[in-house]
Design an enzyme around this catalytic site. Structure first.
Site, mmCIF file in Angstrom:
data_model
loop_
_atom_site.group_PDB
_atom_site.id
_atom_site.type_symbol
_atom_site.label_atom_id
_atom_site.label_comp_id
_atom_site.label_asym_id
_atom_site.label_seq_id
_atom_site.Cartn_x
_atom_site.Cartn_y
_atom_site.Cartn_z
ATOM 1 N N ASP A 126 -15.379 -3.041 -5.771
ATOM 2 C CA ASP A 126 -15.594 -4.203 -4.913
ATOM 3 C C ASP A 126 -17.082 -4.542 -4.958
ATOM 4 O OD1 ASP A 126 -13.721 -5.596 -2.635
ATOM 5 O OD2 ASP A 126 -15.839 -5.735 -2.095
ATOM 6 N N ARG A 174 0.839 -1.202 0.000
ATOM 7 C CA ARG A 174 0.000 0.000 0.000
ATOM 8 C C ARG A 174 0.874 1.251 0.000
ATOM 9 N NH1 ARG A 174 -3.456 -3.395 3.280
ATOM 10 N NH2 ARG A 174 -2.365 -2.858 5.197
ATOM 11 N N CYS A 198 -2.602 -14.232 -3.322
ATOM 12 C CA CYS A 198 -2.450 -14.573 -1.903
ATOM 13 C C CYS A 198 -2.652 -16.066 -1.680
ATOM 14 C CB CYS A 198 -3.429 -13.767 -1.046
ATOM 15 S SG CYS A 198 -5.160 -14.149 -1.377
ATOM 16 N N ASN A 240 -19.532 -0.327 -6.738
ATOM 17 C CA ASN A 240 -19.947 -1.693 -6.425
ATOM 18 C C ASN A 240 -20.153 -2.443 -7.737
ATOM 19 O OD1 ASN A 240 -21.509 -4.057 -5.868
ATOM 20 N ND2 ASN A 240 -22.049 -3.209 -3.887
ATOM 21 N N ALA A 241 -19.243 -3.358 -8.040
ATOM 22 C CA ALA A 241 -19.316 -4.097 -9.300
ATOM 23 C C ALA A 241 -18.467 -5.348 -9.213
ATOM 24 C CB ALA A 241 -18.843 -3.224 -10.463
ATOM 25 N N ASP A 243 -5.676 -7.112 -6.570
ATOM 26 C CA ASP A 243 -5.436 -7.821 -5.306
ATOM 27 C C ASP A 243 -6.644 -8.713 -5.013
ATOM 28 O OD1 ASP A 243 -4.347 -8.638 -2.903
ATOM 29 O OD2 ASP A 243 -5.096 -6.896 -1.799
#
Length: 396
Positions: free
Chosen positions: A250, A212, A340, A277-278, A300
């Site tokens: 997000d 970040r 991740c 929002n998608a 990410d």
């Protein structure tokens, strides 16, 4: 001890290297009748003591090692000593970051298999992920009270991996009084809101702290797309770093609401950031189809690989989003892309990103390898502890 595990012939190599896992297919027999999580001793086929471990009858990882010392008692004092050692290891964090939030215990990497503890200011958030960790619950909690007497203890053992250990999800306050949520933490000069009750994992992704900061350092004057943004950490850093425009994407309204509050909390210009929002996959295609371009894109995503069987499917997903992102970057644009998934090898992830560039008909360069922050150490005998991998790429 409540039982003894005897390994098959020639199946002791990993333990001799001090790897902390004993798999079911390497076991010859279990003597006694240990309950789930109880402490057992592990012996080679030749009868040599190898380790003291926690027994987990329902998991393929049939036992997880507490100690390689036969004299070691697994009691409250054991956990006090491990916690003190983990805290000492985190002192080096001050050389890299200014923060009051960090991972205190990273499971096997800190000699505490199946245990994750994140510390947010004076709130300890605990995850017990294995039968052994659950069995030792009271010893661990008493050790935490001893080492951090003024801290609140909250549990977030509400994760699917517990099912593999035969454990039900568990969540709730253990000790102290939890501050109103969301609560504030400080990280590299920024004020950030997290929610330890309803947030992902224990409330926040502490492992991306350094990355970040890097985005903030690269952001000045750029139009930035932050995909799978969660509570907008990368976007907040980008705006603080002088970004011209930021789009957070997000699928969670709750996460995007916190992302917007983080902008307000740091007195940043909210007119320069969009909370969208998608579905990221659909939104990337929509942007590409209308020729939308960005100077920097952050990818990410959540864990795509939850088993070896899902690796091929996950690889296709990683390739797809990276290809789409590269198609939307201006020449010379920057891509920060991550996985991740612990089961995704770094070399394979690099190949996937390189192949995505070919499919996108773009040239690219790997400028920097990215990884988890210093409070997420990797145990020497436990390479699986290195799970977060990423690349800073320049796309021509």
């Amino acid at each position: 001890m409540s039982g003894i595990i005897t390994l098959k012939a020639k199946r002791d190599k990993a333990l001799l290297r001090r790897h902390p896992w004993i798999f079911s297919n390497g076991i010859h027999k279990v003597s006694g009748k240990p309950l789930a999580g109880e402490t057992v001793e592990v012996y080679s086929a030749e009868g040599k003591y190898l380790a003291t471990a926690a027994y987990s009858p329902e998991s393929q990882i049939r036992a997880r090692v507490w100690s390689f010392d036969q004299q070691q008692e697994i009691d409250k004092q054991y956990f006090i000593e491990r916690l003190e050692d983990a805290q000492a290891a985190r002192q080096i964090l001050g050389e890299f970051a200014d923060t009051n939030a960090y991972r205190l215990v990273a499971g096997e990497n800190d000699g505490l298999p199946g245990i994750t503890i994140d510390r947010y200011a004076n709130v300890l958030v605990l995850q017990l992920l294995s039968a052994g960790a659950e069995f030792q619950r009271l010893n661990l909690i008493e050790a935490l009270k001893h080492c951090f007497p003024d801290d609140v203890i909250y549990e977030r053992s509400d994760v699917d991996v517990r099912k593999k250990e035969g454990l039900a999800p568990q969540q709730g306050l253990i000790h102290g009084e939890l501050p109103a949520q969301p609560m504030e933490i400080n990280e590299n000069g920024l004020r950030l809101l997290i929610n330890v009750e309803t947030g992902h994992k224990t409330g926040y992704y502490l492992d991306q702290r350094n990355n970040r900061k890097l985005v903030g350092q690269l952001a000045k004057g750029k139009k930035i797309l932050n995909c799978f943004c969660y509570t907008g950490g990368f976007g907040t850093y980008a705006l603080a770093g002088g970004a011209k425009k930021v789009v957070n994407v997000d699928v969670s309204d709750a996460a995007l609401e916190i992302a917007a509050k983080n902008v307000e909390l740091n007195n940043l210009d909210a007119s320069k950031i969009t909370q969208l929002n998608a579905d990221v996959f659909k939104q990337l295609r929509a942007y590409r189809d209308c020729d939308e371009q960005f100077d920097m894109i952050v990818l990410d995503p959540p864990k795509f690989v939850d088993s070896k069987a899902s690796l091929n499917r996950a690889s296709r997903g990683y390739k797809d989003i990276n290809m789409l992102a590269m198609q939307m970057l201006r020449p010379g644009g920057i891509l920060l892309t991550y996985s991740c998934s612990g089961l995704m090898p770094t070399s394979l992830f690099q190949k996937i990103v390189a192949d995505a560039a070919i499919d996108a008909k773009r040239e690219m360069q790997f400028l920097k390898t990215l990884e988890q922050a210093e409070d997420h150490p990797v145990g020497g005998p436990y390479p699986e502890g290195h799970y977060l991998k990423g690349f800073l790429c320049r796309v021509k």
